[in-house]
Every structure is written in structure tokens, then in C-alpha cells.
Write a protein that holds these residues in place. Sequence first.
Motif, PDB file in Angstrom:
ATOM      1  N   GLU A  88      -9.407  28.893 -27.198  1.00  0.00           N
ATOM      2  CA  GLU A  88      -9.664  28.102 -28.400  1.00  0.00           C
ATOM      3  C   GLU A  88      -9.659  29.033 -29.600  1.00  0.00           C
ATOM      4  OE1 GLU A  88     -13.377  26.011 -28.083  1.00  0.00           O
ATOM      5  OE2 GLU A  88     -12.799  25.043 -26.206  1.00  0.00           O
TER       6      GLU A  88
ATOM      7  N   PHE B 131     -17.879  26.815 -25.750  1.00  0.00           N
ATOM      8  CA  PHE B 131     -16.821  27.342 -24.892  1.00  0.00           C
ATOM      9  C   PHE B 131     -17.386  27.749 -23.532  1.00  0.00           C
ATOM     10  CE2 PHE B 131     -14.105  30.726 -23.288  1.00  0.00           C
ATOM     11  CZ  PHE B 131     -12.831  30.178 -23.429  1.00  0.00           C
TER      12      PHE B 131
ATOM     13  N   HIS C 198     -10.907  29.058 -33.675  1.00  0.00           N
ATOM     14  CA  HIS C 198     -11.631  28.412 -34.767  1.00  0.00           C
ATOM     15  C   HIS C 198     -11.577  29.355 -35.957  1.00  0.00           C
ATOM     16  CE1 HIS C 198     -13.223  25.429 -32.001  1.00  0.00           C
ATOM     17  NE2 HIS C 198     -13.406  26.428 -31.152  1.00  0.00           N
TER      18      HIS C 198
END
Length: 74
Positions: A20, A48, A22
Motif C-alpha cells: 500500500e 496494514f 499513502h
Amino acid sequence: MHAGRDDYLKVLNTNGIYSEVHEFENSPHSFCLFNPWFEPTIGYIDGFLKKFLSHDPVEVSQLFFKDPIKKATR
């Protein structure tokens, strides 16, 4: 913290490894250690890790990896 990120993501994606990303706009390189970015960073890390640690490891490997762990048969 963007240096090398795209190359690293390419390696992860090529190998079928879940990840992921961000982004925090206008943040300094070491932003994750300081406010106002520290708590949101911890929130992303927590979320996560909960995806991986709250399930059976074999189930997680099937969700997130190209070559999942196979259950041992007896």
C-alpha cells in the motif's frame, strides 16, 4: 519519502507482493517521525499489520502473495 519508491513498488508488484502507498502532501523527508504526520502514519501501519496478523497465515498468503503458502497435509 519517495526516493526509490517506484522502483521498489515495481519489484513488489512483479513478485505479486501486496503493498500500500499513502502520500502526505508537503511533508519533509522524515515526516513520519513528527506531528502532524506521526499519528496518521501509525494508523496506516496499524491497519496494514492488522490485515496480516488478524488472520490465519495461510489465508493471508493466499490473499496477498502470488505464490501462497500451501497447507500441510498429514
